[in-house]
Design a protein around this motif. Structure first.
Motif, mmCIF file in Angstrom:
data_model
loop_
_atom_site.group_PDB
_atom_site.id
_atom_site.type_symbol
_atom_site.label_atom_id
_atom_site.label_comp_id
_atom_site.label_asym_id
_atom_site.label_seq_id
_atom_site.Cartn_x
_atom_site.Cartn_y
_atom_site.Cartn_z
ATOM 1 N N GLU A 1 15.454 -64.374 16.373
ATOM 2 C CA GLU A 1 15.325 -63.797 15.068
ATOM 3 C C GLU A 1 16.135 -64.438 14.236
ATOM 4 O OE1 GLU A 1 12.118 -61.320 14.183
ATOM 5 O OE2 GLU A 1 10.939 -62.618 15.029
ATOM 6 N N SER A 2 16.489 -64.888 13.660
ATOM 7 C CA SER A 2 17.671 -65.193 12.588
ATOM 8 C C SER A 2 17.632 -64.251 12.162
ATOM 9 C CB SER A 2 17.704 -66.295 11.457
ATOM 10 O OG SER A 2 16.010 -66.446 11.052
ATOM 11 N N THR A 3 19.112 -63.804 11.424
ATOM 12 C CA THR A 3 18.908 -62.659 10.507
ATOM 13 C C THR A 3 20.015 -62.553 9.270
ATOM 14 O OG1 THR A 3 21.416 -61.280 11.343
ATOM 15 C CG2 THR A 3 19.210 -60.535 12.827
ATOM 16 N N PRO A 4 19.407 -62.227 8.282
ATOM 17 C CA PRO A 4 20.610 -62.237 6.600
ATOM 18 C C PRO A 4 21.926 -62.261 7.024
ATOM 19 C CG PRO A 4 19.002 -60.207 6.791
ATOM 20 C CD PRO A 4 19.056 -60.900 8.125
ATOM 21 N N TYR A 5 22.949 -63.173 6.424
ATOM 22 C CA TYR A 5 24.670 -63.255 6.328
ATOM 23 C C TYR A 5 25.431 -62.376 6.761
ATOM 24 C CZ TYR A 5 28.805 -65.021 6.008
ATOM 25 O OH TYR A 5 29.741 -65.382 6.030
ATOM 26 N N PHE A 6 24.498 -60.552 5.884
ATOM 27 C CA PHE A 6 25.325 -59.235 6.166
ATOM 28 C C PHE A 6 24.788 -58.182 7.058
ATOM 29 C CE2 PHE A 6 26.850 -61.612 2.149
ATOM 30 C CZ PHE A 6 28.616 -61.592 2.478
ATOM 31 N N SER A 7 24.124 -58.561 7.872
ATOM 32 C CA SER A 7 23.248 -57.945 8.665
ATOM 33 C C SER A 7 24.155 -57.864 9.795
ATOM 34 C CB SER A 7 22.371 -58.644 8.599
ATOM 35 O OG SER A 7 21.751 -58.121 10.387
ATOM 36 N N GLU A 8 24.801 -56.147 10.006
ATOM 37 C CA GLU A 8 24.865 -55.657 11.014
ATOM 38 C C GLU A 8 24.628 -56.006 12.548
ATOM 39 O OE1 GLU A 8 25.795 -51.650 10.833
ATOM 40 O OE2 GLU A 8 26.463 -51.466 9.409
ATOM 41 N N VAL B 1 34.315 -54.088 -6.681
ATOM 42 C CA VAL B 1 33.874 -54.428 -5.599
ATOM 43 C C VAL B 1 33.116 -55.731 -5.654
ATOM 44 C CG1 VAL B 1 31.990 -53.305 -3.947
ATOM 45 C CG2 VAL B 1 33.612 -52.106 -4.844
ATOM 46 N N VAL B 2 32.688 -56.217 -5.799
ATOM 47 C CA VAL B 2 32.151 -57.254 -5.865
ATOM 48 C C VAL B 2 31.174 -58.125 -4.743
ATOM 49 C CG1 VAL B 2 31.556 -60.112 -6.548
ATOM 50 C CG2 VAL B 2 33.620 -59.173 -7.262
ATOM 51 N N ASP B 3 29.104 -57.111 -5.218
ATOM 52 C CA ASP B 3 28.509 -57.361 -3.502
ATOM 53 C C ASP B 3 27.342 -58.890 -4.320
ATOM 54 O OD1 ASP B 3 28.246 -54.949 -3.181
ATOM 55 O OD2 ASP B 3 27.029 -54.049 -5.235
ATOM 56 N N VAL B 4 27.579 -59.634 -2.839
ATOM 57 C CA VAL B 4 27.279 -60.834 -3.104
ATOM 58 C C VAL B 4 25.359 -61.381 -2.578
ATOM 59 C CG1 VAL B 4 27.196 -62.920 -2.593
ATOM 60 C CG2 VAL B 4 29.239 -61.814 -2.080
ATOM 61 N N ASP B 5 24.808 -61.874 -3.347
ATOM 62 C CA ASP B 5 23.388 -61.589 -3.109
ATOM 63 C C ASP B 5 23.492 -62.638 -2.589
ATOM 64 O OD1 ASP B 5 20.519 -61.050 -2.678
ATOM 65 O OD2 ASP B 5 20.206 -61.392 -4.834
ATOM 66 N N VAL B 6 22.841 -62.572 -1.205
ATOM 67 C CA VAL B 6 22.502 -64.232 -0.153
ATOM 68 C C VAL B 6 21.192 -64.074 -0.483
ATOM 69 C CG1 VAL B 6 23.223 -65.176 1.969
ATOM 70 C CG2 VAL B 6 25.405 -64.084 1.493
ATOM 71 N N PRO B 7 20.862 -65.054 0.160
ATOM 72 C CA PRO B 7 19.456 -65.259 -0.411
ATOM 73 C C PRO B 7 18.797 -65.668 1.062
ATOM 74 C CG PRO B 7 20.045 -67.405 -2.182
ATOM 75 C CD PRO B 7 21.400 -66.629 -1.094
ATOM 76 N N PHE B 8 17.666 -64.814 1.250
ATOM 77 C CA PHE B 8 17.448 -64.834 3.017
ATOM 78 C C PHE B 8 15.914 -64.573 2.436
ATOM 79 C CE2 PHE B 8 15.987 -62.278 6.688
ATOM 80 C CZ PHE B 8 15.784 -63.204 7.638
ATOM 81 N N GLU B 9 15.260 -65.717 3.477
ATOM 82 C CA GLU B 9 14.099 -66.019 2.799
ATOM 83 C C GLU B 9 13.138 -65.228 3.705
ATOM 84 O OE1 GLU B 9 13.190 -70.395 2.205
ATOM 85 O OE2 GLU B 9 14.747 -70.462 0.050
ATOM 86 N N GLY B 10 13.756 -64.877 5.318
ATOM 87 C CA GLY B 10 13.228 -64.118 6.345
ATOM 88 C C GLY B 10 13.454 -64.981 7.310
ATOM 89 N N SER B 11 12.826 -63.733 8.833
ATOM 90 C CA SER B 11 13.416 -64.133 9.502
ATOM 91 C C SER B 11 12.737 -65.415 10.044
ATOM 92 C CB SER B 11 13.484 -62.735 10.828
ATOM 93 O OG SER B 11 14.038 -62.044 10.890
ATOM 94 N N ASN B 12 13.246 -66.361 10.996
ATOM 95 C CA ASN B 12 13.244 -68.133 11.785
ATOM 96 C C ASN B 12 13.827 -67.877 13.173
ATOM 97 O OD1 ASN B 12 11.628 -70.226 11.402
ATOM 98 N ND2 ASN B 12 13.198 -71.693 11.046
ATOM 99 N N LEU B 13 12.661 -68.037 14.102
ATOM 100 C CA LEU B 13 12.897 -68.012 15.108
ATOM 101 C C LEU B 13 14.296 -69.050 15.637
ATOM 102 C CD1 LEU B 13 11.653 -67.372 18.315
ATOM 103 C CD2 LEU B 13 10.431 -69.657 18.062
ATOM 104 N N VAL B 14 15.517 -68.979 16.544
ATOM 105 C CA VAL B 14 15.783 -69.482 17.016
ATOM 106 C C VAL B 14 15.904 -69.749 18.575
ATOM 107 C CG1 VAL B 14 18.551 -70.023 17.816
ATOM 108 C CG2 VAL B 14 17.838 -69.029 15.494
#
Length: 281
Positions: free
Chosen positions: A58-65, A23-36
């Motif tokens: 608001e933007s969400t992390p790539y792997f967010s449900e 199992v490979v956990d990919v750490d995708v950088p997320f600098e916080g939510s931004n208005l869309v």
């Protein structure tokens, strides 16, 4: 004693593949939510264009449900830059903001203002003079695959100005529409032609156009700045899976943060468009 060689082989293969799976956990950088900001002020030919909707999230992390995070509590207005007429968009408490009294004007610029979380965002765009779809023609030749149906959309370009267009094709029942941008740089003043074809791909569950399919065809007259934005966006989306493609980057829209903070994602566009619904024969 007899052994089932085939069963033993299958068991060994299964154990081998299981043992080699990590199992490979990919750490995708997320600098916080931004208005869309999704502010598409689209005016269909032959209508008043009074009803308009703007969406905030608001933007969400790539792997967010939670792929969509609606934003409520903002204040949104759109102003006619020539007259100062202001249109307030009412918060529907689900991320959408609506008005039924907007008055669009051809060849006129409007400015959007969004106030949220003590930050003010602004953007401007202009309603370009409309272009009507002359007719749609169905053929088997002229595109990439002569064995599948393609639809050809024809319309007349205005020779007096530089024109930029976006076509949107939506086959009813599909999950997503197909978009295409183009200009009159080399065809100024001529009859324009754009084709829509879904190629036969054995690796995809999406089938080519077939008799009975209903396709909604939209022709948008857009500004040069929005043309550049959407062209880059489409190029990035279409390069997915190409090992030689340029690494995608966040595109800069036109929604500026006037409080010297982080600019919002998305785009404020004001467009005229024509629409034809075609049933494939």
């Amino acid at each position: 004693m007899k052994f089932n060689i085939k069963s033993i082989f299958v068991l060994v293969v299964c154990i081998s593949f299981t043992a080699c799976t990590d199992v490979v956990d990919v750490d995708v950088p997320f600098e916080g939510s931004n208005l869309v900001i999704e502010a598409s002020m689209d005016w269909l030919n032959g209508t008043s264009g009074n009803e308009q909707t703007i969406y905030l999230s608001e933007s969400t992390p790539y792997f967010s449900e939670d792929q969509i995070s609606p934003v409520s509590g903002a204040t949104i207005s759109v102003v006619n830059d020539a007259t100062g007429e202001t249109y307030i968009f009412e918060d529907q408490n689900d991320g959408s903001y609506t008005t039924t009294s907007f008055e669009p004007v051809e060849n006129q610029s409007f400015t959007l203002t969004v106030v949220y979380d003590n930050e003010t965002y602004q953007a401007s765009d202009t309603f370009i003079l409309p272009t009507a779809i002359d007719y749609v023609e169905q053929t088997l030749e002229g595109a990439f695959d002569d064995e599948v149906i393609d639809l050809n959309t024809y319309f007349q370009d205005d020779a007096e100005v530089d024109n930029y267009y976006m076509n949107r094709y939506y086959r009813q029942g599909d999950l997503f529409p197909y978009l295409d941008t183009f200009s009159d740089e080399f065809t100024n003043g001529n009859q324009m032609h754009d084709f829509f074809e879904i190629e036969d791909d054995e690796d995809s569950t999406i089938e080519p156009l077939q008799a009975g399919d209903v396709v909604d065809i939209y022709l948008y007259s857009i500004t040069e700045s929005y043309y550049n934005y959407m062209t880059l966006l489409l190029e990035q989306s279409e390069s997915s899976g190409n090992p030689f493609a340029t690494t995608p980057a966040a595109l800069q829209g036109n929604c500026k943060n006037m409080s010297d903070g982080e600019d919002a994602y998305g785009y404020f566009r004001t467009t005229r468009y024509d629409k034809v619904t075609y049933t494939v024969e």
